[in-house]
Every structure is written in C-alpha cells, then in structure tokens.
Design a protein around this motif. Sequence first.
Motif, short mmCIF file in Angstrom:
data_model
loop_
_atom_site.label_atom_id
_atom_site.label_comp_id
_atom_site.label_asym_id
_atom_site.label_seq_id
_atom_site.Cartn_x
_atom_site.Cartn_y
_atom_site.Cartn_z
N ILE A 46 0.96 -1.32 -0.07
CA ILE A 46 -0.08 0.00 -0.10
C ILE A 46 0.80 1.16 -0.04
CG2 ILE A 46 -2.05 -1.21 1.14
CD1 ILE A 46 -1.14 -0.07 3.82
N TYR A 70 -3.33 1.02 6.64
CA TYR A 70 -3.80 1.99 5.56
C TYR A 70 -3.92 3.57 5.73
CZ TYR A 70 -6.04 4.47 1.68
OH TYR A 70 -6.18 5.48 0.71
N LYS A 91 -1.04 6.51 5.69
CA LYS A 91 -1.55 7.63 4.92
C LYS A 91 -1.20 8.76 5.46
CE LYS A 91 -5.54 9.52 2.54
NZ LYS A 91 -7.04 9.20 2.45
N SER A 137 1.41 -0.51 -6.31
CA SER A 137 0.87 0.73 -5.81
C SER A 137 1.16 1.84 -6.51
CB SER A 137 0.84 0.92 -4.37
OG SER A 137 2.36 0.90 -3.77
N ASN A 191 -5.93 5.86 -5.83
CA ASN A 191 -6.94 6.53 -5.10
C ASN A 191 -8.36 6.14 -5.61
OD1 ASN A 191 -4.96 8.29 -3.46
ND2 ASN A 191 -4.82 9.79 -5.26
N PHE A 195 -9.21 2.64 -3.41
CA PHE A 195 -9.43 2.90 -2.18
C PHE A 195 -10.72 3.91 -1.79
CE2 PHE A 195 -5.02 1.88 -1.63
CZ PHE A 195 -5.14 0.88 -0.85
N SER A 200 -14.03 2.63 0.04
CA SER A 200 -15.03 3.61 1.11
C SER A 200 -16.28 3.48 0.54
CB SER A 200 -14.51 4.83 1.30
OG SER A 200 -13.04 4.88 1.63
#
Length: 308
Positions: free
Chosen positions: A21, A73, A77, A171, A181, A184, A188
């Motif tokens: 990641i 993650y 981040k 990644s 992006n 991910f 969400s």
Amino acid sequence: MKAKNFLINTAQGAVIGVAMIIPGVSGGTLAVLMNVYDKLINAISNLRRDFKNSIKFLLPILLGAGIAVAAMYFPLKYALKYAPFPTVMLFAGLMAGSFPKIVKDGLKQGFKPFNAVSLLIPLAVVIGICFIPNMGNADLSSAMPWYGYLLLILVGMLASCALVIPGVSGSMLLLIFGYYNAIFDTVSALKTNFGHSLLVLAMFALGIIIGFFSIAKLMKLLLSKFPRGTNWSIIGFVIGSIPAIFITYNSNFPDFVYSSLNTAHIAIGAVLCVLGIIGSYALTAYVEAKNKSKAVGSETPSPDEPQE
C-alpha cells in the motif's frame, strides 16, 4: 503447521502487505529481503499440483497481508502526508540493511560479465518507471463505460505482476495510471453504493489473481532455467528500489518537497534510517545463522544411525 511457523509467516505477510500500500515500495522486494521469495513463488506455482502444502504456506501470508492492509492503510496515509521523509527513510534503511545478504547470496552462484546487463537493466527500469507522469484519477463511478470493467482486469494484472517482481511497486503503478486513489475510494463507497463498488473490486481482484499466478509461474521458470541471471536481475530490481522511493515521493506528492524539509524531519529520518539498517541487518544475520545451524543439524547423524 506449527503455531510458531504460522505466526512467523503471518508476520512476514504483514510486512509484504504494508509494502503493497506504499507507492514506491515493492512487496516482492520485502519478500526477497525476508528470504521467503522463492518459497512464495514455488507455493503459488504448485498450488494445483501440491494444494495442501502450498495453501499451508500461502494462507498465513495472505492473512497477514490482509490484516496489514486493513490496519495500516490510514496510519501510513497520515504518516506519508505529515512526515513523509522519516517514513521513506525508515523503509530505505530496512531495504539497505539487507543488501549485504542478497549480494552475498548472488555471489555464491557466481558473476560473469554478462550478468552486469542482468543487474543494470532492471535497476534502470525501476528508476525509469518513477519518471512516468501521472495520468490523473480514473473514473470508477457507476457512470463508467463498459470497457472500464475490462480495463480493471488489465490494471489488476499489472498491479499483481509488479507485486511479484521485486523492486517494482504495484501501488506506484496504480498511482501512475490513476487507479490508486480510485480503488481505495471504491472501498470507502461500499457503504453508499454497494453493488457497483463490489463489482469494481471483483473485476480488479480477478485481474490480480490472473496476473499473480501467471507471473509466478514465469518467475519460477526463469529461476529454474536461468538461476544466475534471474537472481542478479532480482538484485538489480532491489537495489534500484531505494532511489525509486525518493524519486516517487518527490514527483508524485506535491506537498513533499525536499528543499522545504525542516531540521526535525531530517534528524528523525536519519535516526529511523540507521535503525532500519541495523534492524534489517541483524534480522538477516539471525536468519542466516539459524539456517546454517539447521543445515549442520540435519547433516549430523543421530546416535541410532550407522556411522560411516
């Protein structure tokens, strides 16, 4: 499988998962440095032929990787957003500390002048990938065209190949092609648009599975047919991964500019790099010593065995 081995493999899978990641860090590189790369390739390649033993090895690896991705993650981040230099320095140190071990293992198989090509080309490829400009964020909304789902399979295959090939960050490739992006964000969006998000992730996962098994079989073939050249190529990929990390974070993250680093971040980064080098070197030395002791123990005949 013994509980101790299961926990060790789970921890190794977690390390690989963290690398997956972080753009610029290769899961394959970490597998090489932890001395599980060959075992991982063999287990994937022999899954149908020796399902029981292969799944015994792969299950804790996949479990650890999944837990790491889910748990790390958001912390990573924020670490990369607010303290990118110290974070990158830590991973650079972890990789640098293992270089003596992988180079030593490479030299055991010998080095011929042509192997310099095997070493330098992968090194140049890893660094060259970092200079590919980003293509913007991909549209994975419900309004995406039908061929977007087919592209997801291809992107998944590309990402999985990069995970298996040491030194190439899956990644980072996702970031370059605009899917990092977007993927991910889709995770969400499972709460708000479950059906479409699940379909997007399923197509991406299908590509990962296809690419993962295909490239693993290719790597096994190369390691068996051309072991010396392939090993020096792997070393080239791993060596190139360190400058690749710094180039990636300077070019792909606008908020991260080396000239604006403050003294605290530089000092913390230096300390973390040294700690990473020491920790990685000590771990590889410990594993090597343990393997040697096992080899000596297996060669020593038991009291019940006849002496020659």
